[in-house]
Scaffold this active site. Structure first.
Site, PDB file in Angstrom:
ATOM      1  CE1 TYR A 131     -10.959  68.611  17.459  1.00 33.48           C
ATOM      2  CE2 TYR A 131     -12.828  67.218  16.877  1.00 33.48           C
ATOM      3  CZ  TYR A 131     -11.954  68.245  16.562  1.00 33.48           C
ATOM      4  OH  TYR A 131     -12.077  68.896  15.371  1.00 33.48           O
ATOM      5  CD  GLU A 167     -12.184  57.479  26.611  1.00 35.87           C
ATOM      6  OE1 GLU A 167     -12.714  58.128  27.533  1.00 35.87           O
ATOM      7  OE2 GLU A 167     -11.652  58.010  25.620  1.00 35.87           O
ATOM      8  CB  SER A 200     -10.167  30.489   8.426  1.00 29.99           C
ATOM      9  OG  SER A 200     -10.507  30.881   9.748  1.00 29.99           O
ATOM     10  N   GLY A 259     -10.878  29.250  12.342  1.00 31.35           N
ATOM     11  CA  GLY A 259     -10.687  30.121  13.495  1.00 31.35           C
ATOM     12  C   GLY A 259     -12.022  30.447  14.142  1.00 31.35           C
ATOM     13  CG  ASP A 315     -12.329  35.984  14.410  1.00 34.06           C
ATOM     14  OD1 ASP A 315     -12.546  35.770  15.613  1.00 34.06           O
ATOM     15  OD2 ASP A 315     -11.318  36.583  14.006  1.00 34.06           O
ATOM     16  CB  SER A 316     -14.440  32.193   9.622  1.00 36.85           C
ATOM     17  OG  SER A 316     -13.610  31.109   9.977  1.00 36.85           O
ATOM     18  CB  THR A 317     -16.079  28.831  13.810  1.00 38.76           C
ATOM     19  OG1 THR A 317     -14.852  28.386  13.244  1.00 38.76           O
ATOM     20  CG2 THR A 317     -16.921  27.631  14.168  1.00 38.76           C
ATOM     21  CE  LYS A 339      -9.502  35.881  17.824  1.00 36.33           C
ATOM     22  NZ  LYS A 339      -9.490  35.734  16.364  1.00 36.33           N
TER      23      LYS A 339
END
Ligand code: XMP
Length: 512
Positions: free
Chosen positions: A83, A171, A223, A225, A227-229, A368
């Protein structure tokens, strides 16, 4: 040399996210922005190059996103994909042919003219097509650089202005030389330096957070996990004692989960960390609640209450830090670009508005596996880096039906065996998530000489890259057998184990 930055303008392709990712993979920082972002805002980001993504619309139809001419006026290298190529053709005076059918799948790309994108690649190249409309005549100044058996203009370029366009998707993995073409665009055409890495990402985030937050205070819901760590560790580096972490032990966590992560953080970081013991409060809110959405709401409300109570004890707080990731923010099918609407269940629902907090989401551009790289870069241990994702409502949505302490304990016992055996067999890292679910039924069994009538545990193990789609993991039968035997022998109250063989879609990863 300043850090190179490629801005990907999202016109709604399902694979826009991959473009940014491929660019980062070769060491160039990249961010995705909605096509609704005005060109002057993009200019303020100081991009070194721009990539226009694909998208489901047809250029010129009502409501189809247009190319902001201000982007071309920046005079930096531009690559239009699918596009994006059609937008370039239309805006610069070329001609488009509308089509009601789509060409989808592999194609052989012939190189019709030399182009920096083709450097070092032997034609024909295998590329992946997914388009309806096509370019009929290139704009003045453009040379047709590639074609296929069905498409006379599969690529075009105006090398003088450093504007390149390809009809296919470099990609995606199916475009065998796609990554080389992207490299050629970045390092050949745009002459960028590969000066980005997860280490530099961490440094940049720390610098930016310092600037943005200054001497104000941030609260972070930890939490346990990855991510938050990671968010907490980055912010701790940036603002030290002005960060306040709150970990709520809601009684819905895995066995020893709360101790593991908070223990590690306490030992290695001088963090302001409050652990709130709230098992009773959550259990009482879940009494007689069976509906999954009502469970989520009850848990969300209890969480907000606790957060508010704790925040009152802190100095004035302006920001809430969250470990939101790219797949949480993306709305890939919308041609308005990825919206800023976060799936409600990934947010600390309702808190920012209620407490008038501004959000700090340093990981919102990452996937992730990239967060795991940052975590490793920060020196976090494997048990945090490789932790499986775990839902905010925790085991409450894995105890199907009513949640009681007794049922939670059964599930915790079974789940602990799943975790141990996955680690032991080397499968923990190979599956995206692996866990046990306690079903709201009983079945008949025999144990010794007696008949039993007890609970069923389902095992759910999935492969995924971002949790948006998933397939059930082909964990070897021996591993499943060991898990099953151990659960039935060791967890009293369970006499049957089943394995979930459904993919997402149409099923989901969690059972509730
Ligand atoms: P589903 O079940 O929707 O799950 O396929 C996709 C991913 O999201 C997690 N999940 C949640 N995470 N709160 C969360 O923080 C929730 O309510 C929730 N529900 C699902 C799930 O574990 C998987 O990784």
């Amino acid at each position: 040399m300043p850090q190179s930055k490629v801005i990907v303008i999202d016109y709604g392709s399902q694979v826009t996210q991959l473009i940014a990712r491929r660019v980062r993979e070769v060491g160039v920082y990249s961010e995705i922005h909605s096509c609704a972002t005005p060109a002057d805002e993009v200019a303020a980001m100081n991009p070194s190059a721009i990539i226009l993504s694909g998208g489901p619309a047809s250029v010129g139809e009502s409501g189809a996103p247009a190319l902001d001419p201000g982007l071309l006026a920046l005079n930096i290298p531009v690559l239009g994909i699918c596009y994006g190529m059609q937008l370039l053709a239309e805006s610069l005076g070329g001609e488009l042919a509308k089509s009601s059918t789509r060409e989808y799948g592999p194609a052989e790309l012939r190189f019709d003219a030399p182009c920096v994108l083709w450097d070092g690649i032997a034609g024909p190249a295998r590329v992946w097509m997914s388009h309806g409309d096509r370019v009929l005549a290139p704009p003045p100044g453009f040379v047709v650089t590639g074609s296929t058996s069905t498409l006379d203009i599969a690529a075009m370029a105006d090398e003088q202005r450093r504007i390149y366009a390809v009809q296919f998707h470099p990609e995606v993995h199916h475009s065998t030389d796609g990554q080389s073409m992207l490299r050629n665009f970045l390092f050949g055409a745009a002459e960028l330096a590969p000066n980005w890495s997860m280490a530099s990402f961490a440094e940049r985030i720390v610098r930016e957070m310092k600037e943005r937050i200054g001497d104000r205070h941030v609260v972070c819901a930890l939490s346990g996990g990855v991510d938050s760590t990671v968010v907490a560790v980055l912010l701790h580096r940036a603002i030290d004692k002005n960060l306040h972490c709150i970990f709520v032990d809601n009684g819905l966590l895995r066995l020893k989960e709360a101790d593991e992560v908070t223990g590690y953080l306490r030992e290695h970081f001088d963090l302001n960390l409050t652990v709130v013991q709230a098992q009773e409060r959550f259990l009482s809110r879940l009494e007689k609640v069976e509906d999954p959405e009502r469970k989520r709401k009850a848990i969300g409300h209890a969480f907000i209450e606790i957060f508010e109570e704790e925040a009152k004890k802190l100095p004035h707080v302006d920001f809430l830090a969250q470990g939101t990731l790219y797949p949480d923010v993306i709305e890939s099918t919308s041609h308005k670009g990825p919206s800023a609407v976060i799936k409600s269940h990934h947010n600390v629902g309702g808190l920012p508005e209620k407490m008038r907090l501004k959000l700090v989401e340093p990981l919102r551009e990452l996937f992730k596996d990239e967060v795991r790289q940052v975590a490793a870069e920060l020196g976090l241990p494997d048990f945090i880096v490789w932790r499986h994702p775990f839902p905010g409502p925790g085991l409450a949505i894995r105890v199907l039906g009513e949640v009681t302490k007794a049922r939670l304990d059964i599930l915790r016992g079974a789940d602990c065996i799943v975790q141990q055996e996955l680690r032991e067999s080397g499968w923990y890292r190979r599956v995206w998530q692996g866990f046990a679910v306690l079903l709201p039924l009983r079945t008949v069994g025999v144990m010794g000489d007696g008949r039993t009538y007890e609970h069923v545990v389902a095992l759910r193990m999935v492969d995924s890259v971002d949790a948006m789609t998933a397939d059930w993991s082909r964990v070897p039968p021996e591993v499943i057998a060991r898990i099953s035997t151990r659960i039935i022998n060791e967890v009293s109250g369970v006499n049957r184990v089943v394995y979930d063989v459904s993919s997402k879609p149409p099923s989901t990863i969690e059972w509730e």
